[in-house]
Every structure is written in C-alpha cells, then in structure tokens.
Design a protein around this motif. Sequence first.
Motif, PDB file in Angstrom:
ATOM      1  N   HIS A 117     -10.089   6.831  -0.435  1.00  0.00           N
ATOM      2  CA  HIS A 117      -9.346   5.265  -1.417  1.00  0.00           C
ATOM      3  C   HIS A 117      -7.977   6.304  -1.871  1.00  0.00           C
ATOM      4  N   SER A 118      -7.533   6.915  -0.840  1.00  0.00           N
ATOM      5  CA  SER A 118      -6.423   7.765  -1.895  1.00  0.00           C
ATOM      6  C   SER A 118      -5.945   9.391  -0.159  1.00  0.00           C
ATOM      7  N   LEU A 119      -4.556   9.290  -0.139  1.00  0.00           N
ATOM      8  CA  LEU A 119      -4.644  10.222   0.004  1.00  0.00           C
ATOM      9  C   LEU A 119      -4.576  11.327   0.249  1.00  0.00           C
ATOM     10  N   GLY A 120      -4.982  12.001  -1.614  1.00  0.00           N
ATOM     11  CA  GLY A 120      -5.075  12.870  -2.115  1.00  0.00           C
ATOM     12  C   GLY A 120      -4.043  13.577  -2.825  1.00  0.00           C
ATOM     13  N   GLY A 121      -2.800  13.084  -2.526  1.00  0.00           N
ATOM     14  CA  GLY A 121      -1.815  13.629  -3.103  1.00  0.00           C
ATOM     15  C   GLY A 121      -0.835  14.008  -1.840  1.00  0.00           C
ATOM     16  N   ILE A 122      -0.590  14.500  -0.624  1.00  0.00           N
ATOM     17  CA  ILE A 122      -0.081  14.908   0.244  1.00  0.00           C
ATOM     18  C   ILE A 122       1.063  15.097   0.404  1.00  0.00           C
ATOM     19  N   ALA A 123       2.296  15.805   0.357  1.00  0.00           N
ATOM     20  CA  ALA A 123       3.743  15.152   0.291  1.00  0.00           C
ATOM     21  C   ALA A 123       4.077  15.744   1.580  1.00  0.00           C
ATOM     22  N   ASP A 124       4.496  14.000   1.867  1.00  0.00           N
ATOM     23  CA  ASP A 124       4.938  14.078   3.384  1.00  0.00           C
ATOM     24  C   ASP A 124       6.066  12.687   3.332  1.00  0.00           C
ATOM     25  N   ALA A 126       6.806  10.558   5.377  1.00  0.00           N
ATOM     26  CA  ALA A 126       6.291   9.535   6.038  1.00  0.00           C
ATOM     27  C   ALA A 126       4.888   8.936   5.871  1.00  0.00           C
ATOM     28  N   LEU A 127       4.762   9.837   5.001  1.00  0.00           N
ATOM     29  CA  LEU A 127       3.480   8.549   4.518  1.00  0.00           C
ATOM     30  C   LEU A 127       3.607   8.238   2.761  1.00  0.00           C
ATOM     31  N   ALA A 128       4.276   9.080   2.540  1.00  0.00           N
ATOM     32  CA  ALA A 128       4.908   8.429   1.324  1.00  0.00           C
ATOM     33  C   ALA A 128       5.820   7.118   1.476  1.00  0.00           C
ATOM     34  N   GLU A 129       6.615   6.443   2.186  1.00  0.00           N
ATOM     35  CA  GLU A 129       6.965   6.073   2.515  1.00  0.00           C
ATOM     36  C   GLU A 129       5.873   4.681   2.860  1.00  0.00           C
ATOM     37  N   LEU A 130       4.716   4.540   3.322  1.00  0.00           N
ATOM     38  CA  LEU A 130       3.931   4.202   3.980  1.00  0.00           C
ATOM     39  C   LEU A 130       2.972   3.267   2.770  1.00  0.00           C
ATOM     40  N   VAL A 131       2.468   4.560   1.638  1.00  0.00           N
ATOM     41  CA  VAL A 131       1.927   4.156   0.818  1.00  0.00           C
ATOM     42  C   VAL A 131       3.165   3.529  -0.639  1.00  0.00           C
ATOM     43  N   ALA A 132       4.162   3.697  -0.522  1.00  0.00           N
ATOM     44  CA  ALA A 132       5.061   2.940  -1.478  1.00  0.00           C
ATOM     45  C   ALA A 132       4.707   1.023  -0.739  1.00  0.00           C
ATOM     46  N   ALA A 133       4.350   1.354   0.503  1.00  0.00           N
ATOM     47  CA  ALA A 133       5.168  -0.050   1.265  1.00  0.00           C
ATOM     48  C   ALA A 133       3.795  -0.647   0.052  1.00  0.00           C
ATOM     49  N   ASP A 134       2.621   0.016   0.856  1.00  0.00           N
ATOM     50  CA  ASP A 134       1.578  -0.556   0.187  1.00  0.00           C
ATOM     51  C   ASP A 134       0.982  -1.177  -1.592  1.00  0.00           C
ATOM     52  N   ARG A 135       1.613   0.014  -1.851  1.00  0.00           N
ATOM     53  CA  ARG A 135       1.658  -0.317  -3.514  1.00  0.00           C
ATOM     54  C   ARG A 135       2.434  -1.308  -4.212  1.00  0.00           C
ATOM     55  N   SER A 136       3.612  -1.560  -3.353  1.00  0.00           N
ATOM     56  CA  SER A 136       4.421  -3.132  -3.592  1.00  0.00           C
ATOM     57  C   SER A 136       3.765  -4.133  -2.687  1.00  0.00           C
TER      58      SER A 136
END
Length: 255
Positions: A117-124, A126-136
């Motif tokens: 249930h995590s992406l492990g803090g991978i720095a990317d 495109a993924l950061a944008e998706l994670v932020a949208a999920d968080r919102s």
Amino acid sequence: MGIAKSDGVSIYYERHGSGPAILFVHGSGGHHAAWWQQVAALGGRFTVVTVDLRGFGNSDSSMPEFDGQDFPGDILAVLDQEDLTEVLLVGQSIGAVAALRAGLSRPARVAGVALAHSLGGIADPALAELVAADRSEAVKLPVLDRLLSAQFQASEPAKTFLFQQMGTFNVAKMADLRNLSTGGPTIAEVIGSGLDITFLAGENDAVLSAATVRRAHELVKGSRLELIPDAPHSMYWEAPALFNAAVTRIREALA
C-alpha cells in the motif's frame, strides 16, 4: 524478544518461527503487535520478525524529535543482530519507505522488498503527481475510513476499536515524519539494485489507487504486482487471509 542498537537507540523486535525470513515493518499507526495475524499464520513456515521503529511501541521514544530518515537504520540493526540473510522486507504504508531504503542499503542481507500500500518513496515526477492526486481524494474522508472499509467497521467493532488503540502506544506521529521520503531512490536506482520488488496493494485502497500502483509496477521494470480485489488500505488487519497468502507467494518466489 530482543533489543538492537541503532546509532545508540534501542530498537525493540521479536523473532518467531523458523524457515525463510520475513521482516514486517509497521505503518504510522502501528508497532510490532499490529502483525499478530501474520505471526500466527506464517510463523509455522517462516522466520517472522516484527520490529518497532524508534518512537513506536517498545523502542526508544525519548528523543526530542523523530526523523524518518533514521528508520532504515533501525531495520538494518535488527537484521545485523540476528544475522539474517535473504530476507523479505514487508513494509506497510510509511513502513515501505523505510523497508525499501534498508534493502537498497544492504542487498547482502535483503533479497526482496514488498511495498504494501505504498510506492516506497520512489522519486519520480510522474508517480509523485499520481500519488498527490490520490491523496487529495483521500483527505476528504475521515482518517478511519481511509484505512478500513465501512463494512468492516460495522461488522467488526471490536477489531476496529483495537485497530484505533494501536496508535496510542506510539510517541512518534505522522506529523513528525514529513521528511520520510526526502531524497528517495529513483526508478533507475531501484531497478539497478537487483532487489526483487513487489507492489502489494488492494483494489479498494482509499489512500493509494490501484491505477497508481499499476503505473508504478509498469515503470519499475521487473517488479512484481500483487493487486488484491476488494481489499482496503489496511489489508493486513481487515483481510489477513488475503494479505498472508500474498506474502507467502512473494516469499516463496524468492526461494
């Protein structure tokens, strides 16, 4: 039970069972006892290690502030003290960030990492944008509704209450850990490490969407994907049979 020293900090852990090793790393509301349904189910086939990160459970919580950047060292201290090798690290939520960094730091001891249930803090980006949208979307829900399904809360009030009580044993809080993912590994670094990486998530996770997990799996070439139908963010607690079966498959794939 045991105590390992991580840069002078006392880290509590427990070791159960025998066989190929699995070390579980809790999330922001957990500690070693959160894995009671995993220890009971998996201890007959595997060496199951549970750990309290600093600031959580029985580990040292006396420091004036907590830095998530120290968590990987807490995991490595336990691996070193128990002299474990070929270990599968299973990190739940924020615990996956610490687990991935520990694995990248010590590939001689770690064979694989399951990012639950995590992406492990991978720095990317495109993924950061998706994670932020999920968080919102997630923050629109009460905290408990992000973690457990409404059906489970209604049908299992005792387990829901216990789930909520788990966090009361911890001094460190999520607000203390904002820098946890700072300086995270790139996709290229994760792939180049040679670690066996598995994304383990639920289709009904209200914190991290299935679409985001699928995209991370696509980008991290060679990774595995365990996307479980009808499972929520805290699958390990709410649907332990599904979670334990997935962890067993991941562990056996490393053998």
